[in-house]
Design an enzyme around this catalytic site. Structure first.
Site, PDB file in Angstrom:
ATOM      1  N   CYS A 255     -29.185  84.597  31.997  1.00 56.89           N
ATOM      2  CA  CYS A 255     -29.261  85.946  31.431  1.00 56.89           C
ATOM      3  C   CYS A 255     -28.303  86.919  32.101  1.00 56.89           C
ATOM      4  CB  CYS A 255     -30.690  86.483  31.506  1.00 56.89           C
ATOM      5  SG  CYS A 255     -31.371  86.507  33.172  1.00 56.89           S
TER       6      CYS A 255
ATOM      7  N   HIS B 200     -18.906 100.221  35.526  1.00 57.77           N
ATOM      8  CA  HIS B 200     -19.835 100.757  34.517  1.00 57.77           C
ATOM      9  C   HIS B 200     -19.114 101.085  33.212  1.00 57.77           C
ATOM     10  CE1 HIS B 200     -23.438 100.810  36.841  1.00 57.77           C
ATOM     11  NE2 HIS B 200     -22.974 101.624  37.761  1.00 57.77           N
TER      12      HIS B 200
END
Length: 575
Positions: free
Chosen positions: A506, A191
């Site tokens: 994507c 993250h």
């Protein structure tokens, strides 16, 4: 004397500045007996309220500076804070055992963490353990009256050094002052690394020993492009890094000149570079970086940012804003992708051992529980379709039967609106996200019925390699360039083209500078990525010849046995 450390290049850029050590405070305490258990419960409530207020502020700041996609990690933390079962157990522990709130908190949260960590073959449960650990630390700090590190208070140019950075730490970094960060642990897909790329802060992770080697105030030279850190660089090394930093800044200035240009390869082929967004606010980044389309609009954030199901009108206004904002350029809207790591406080889903492979996304939409939500979303999208170039994409499709069922609901709601006299577009493309290997293998069958494919590489790679990218113990298996992944992607592109349809991507791979030459050679039509990667990718495309890249892709697919061989081949063709 200078010393070099090697880490994982997580976010591009070069910086030279003094070290700022982000040190975690001492949260030790003594377990004590208490008589007034109600007072302890009140202390706990106060700590929970302060923690919630802090995390909500951090989440809001993250949404503003990073976008909704990166901010969603804090929703899981907020849900832990409001989990009635866990909070109830802590209070029960205080009441039954007459212990202080600190001890009750630690005992209950340690039990949950241990239980989840014991499921070491389940990445979802591992992430829940990490969420609880982070939240428990914040609550405990408030109970003890201890201040947690606040990176947002940094007011001089520094390079942040830490064992690890939590999402809340990273979200508070101000790039005006934080020139880079370096950590002991972490990977390119952690993250903190993803957030660093959104913030455009150079970052190196996984150095293993940076915190053992560096003292506060030491000068560091960081190259986030190649993963090198020099501690106490010599004047010559410092000058070299400063020159590299200037060269990188000059390169970025050149990329900025391409903002209003079309993406055209060296031999004149146009390729569409699109952006991934989470809310209408994210359009600012799309325009700033010259996005030619929105290749992924993650609509689940409409649901995650609401205390109840968003109404048809709320959704219509959001979709209308994005379609109008893109002024006729394509907007690919992914229908609700709830489940897995995306939970809603107002939607009770069954407990599952592995929600990522369970009841989520289109599986919810096509169920009795999700039918009303899905139809409301279809109506809102159909009403908004007259305001721009709408394309609708269904996520987590495994079978043709699922696609046909979703398409039938789309057609049913469209006919109802027409019967009501509501204007809708007759030019809406309907496609699927390819993220399940079953759909990639059967792409030739799907291609006869869909209008387009968009490859969601993040999940496709995880499901194909049976390896969670956030689990460091198996992250070495998260291999975007493994020949098996490349063959699946090529199969999808070829199947689309055989039926006269287009194929996009994507996932993070679409903006990866090593992957772009391969994907171009395979014939990918649309690349959708973080908006901050668009100009860099456009610059790269200008230097690539599609015929030469097709040769590269052909050789990679036929000759390479390993990811390392693919890397070497790409380097040979692009140096």
């Amino acid at each position: 004397m200078s010393e070099m450390l090697k880490g994982i290049a997580a976010s591009d850029g070069v910086a030279v500045a003094k070290a700022y050590l982000l040190v975690q405070p001492d949260l030790s305490f003594n377990k004590t007996s208490v008589e007034d258990t109600d007072a302890e419960a009140t202390r706990l409530d106060d700590a929970l309220a302060k923690s919630t207020e802090e995390l909500q502020a951090i989440r809001d700041k993250a949404a503003q500076s990073l976008g909704e996609a990166e901010a969603q990690v804090f929703d899981a933390h907020l849900m832990v804070l409001s989990d009635p079962e866990m909070v109830g157990q802590i209070k029960q522990n205080i009441q039954d055992n007459k212990v202080n709130a600190e001890a009750a908190l630690k005992e209950v949260t340690d039990m949950y963490i241990g239980m989840f960590e014991a499921m070491d073959d389940n990445a979802y449960m591992q992430e829940r353990a990490a969420d609880i650990r982070d939240v428990a630390k914040r609550i405990l700090a408030h109970l003890l009256g201890v201040t947690l590190p606040n990176p947002s208070m940094i007011n001089e140019e520094v390079i942040v050094v830490a064992h690890d950075l939590t999402p809340s730490d990273t979200a508070q970094l101000d790039r005006t002052y934080v020139k880079a960060f370096v950590t002991d642990i972490g990977g390119r897909t952690s993250h903190s690394a993803i957030m660093a790329r959104s913030l455009e802060i150079p970052a190196i992770v996984g150095t293993k020993e940076i915190t053992d080697k560096v003292k506060a105030g030491d000068i560091l030279a960081v190259n986030g492009i190649i993963g090198d850190v020099i501690i106490d660089p010599t004047d010559a090394e410092k000058s070299e890094f400063e020159a590299e930093a200037k060269a990188y800044a000059d390169q970025k200035a050149e990329w900025d000149k391409l903002k209003n240009a079309e993406t055209v390869t060296a031999d004149g082929k146009h390729v569409e570079l699109a952006a991934n967004i989470g809310t209408p606010k994210d359009l600012e980044g799309v325009h700033k970086n010259g996005g030619e389309a929105v290749g992924l609009y993650r609509t689940e954030f409409l649901y995650m940012d609401s205390s109840d199901f968003p109404t048809e009108e709320d959704q219509y206004q959001a979709y209308k804003a994005v379609l109008e904002g893109m002024e006729g350029k394509p907007v690919v809207v992914r229908t609700m992708d709830i489940g897995g790591d995306k939970e809603l406080p107002y939607l009770t889903l069954p407990h599952e051992m592995n929600p990522f492979l369970g009841y989520r996304a289109l599986r919810i939409s096509l169920s009795e529980l999700g039918d009303g939500m899905f139809r409301t979303q279809m109506r809102a999208l159909l009403r908004a379709s007259v305001h721009g170039n709408l394309r609708i994409m269904f996520p987590m499709v495994a079978t043709l039967k699922e696609f046909r069922a979703a398409k039938a609901i789309f057609e049913d709601e469209k006919q109802k609106l027409v019967n009501e006299g509501v204007e809708v577009s007759n030019d809406i493309q309907v496609g699927i996200m390819i993220e399940i290997p079953a759909a990639a293998v059967l792409a030739d069958k799907f291609a006869k019925e869909v209008d387009f494919f968009s490859v969601g590489t993040n999940d496709l790679i995880q499901y194909t390699m049976a390896a969670d990218r956030m689990n460091e113990r198996v992250s070495y298996l998260y291999q975007p360039y493994n020949p098996s992944i490349l063959r699946l992607i090529k199969n999808v592109i070829d199947a689309a083209h055989a039926e006269g349809k287009w194929a996009g991507m994507c996932g993070e791979m679409a903006g990866d500078q090593t992957a772009v030459p391969l994907l171009l050679g395979m014939g990918l039509d649309e690349f959708s990525m973080s908006a901050t990667s668009i100009l860099k990718t456009r610059s790269l495309m200008k230097r690539l010849d599609t015929t030469k890249m097709a040769e590269l892709a052909d050789r990679a697919l036929k000759e390479c046995d390993t990811m390392e061989e693919v890397f070497a081949l790409v380097e040979e063709y692009t140096k």
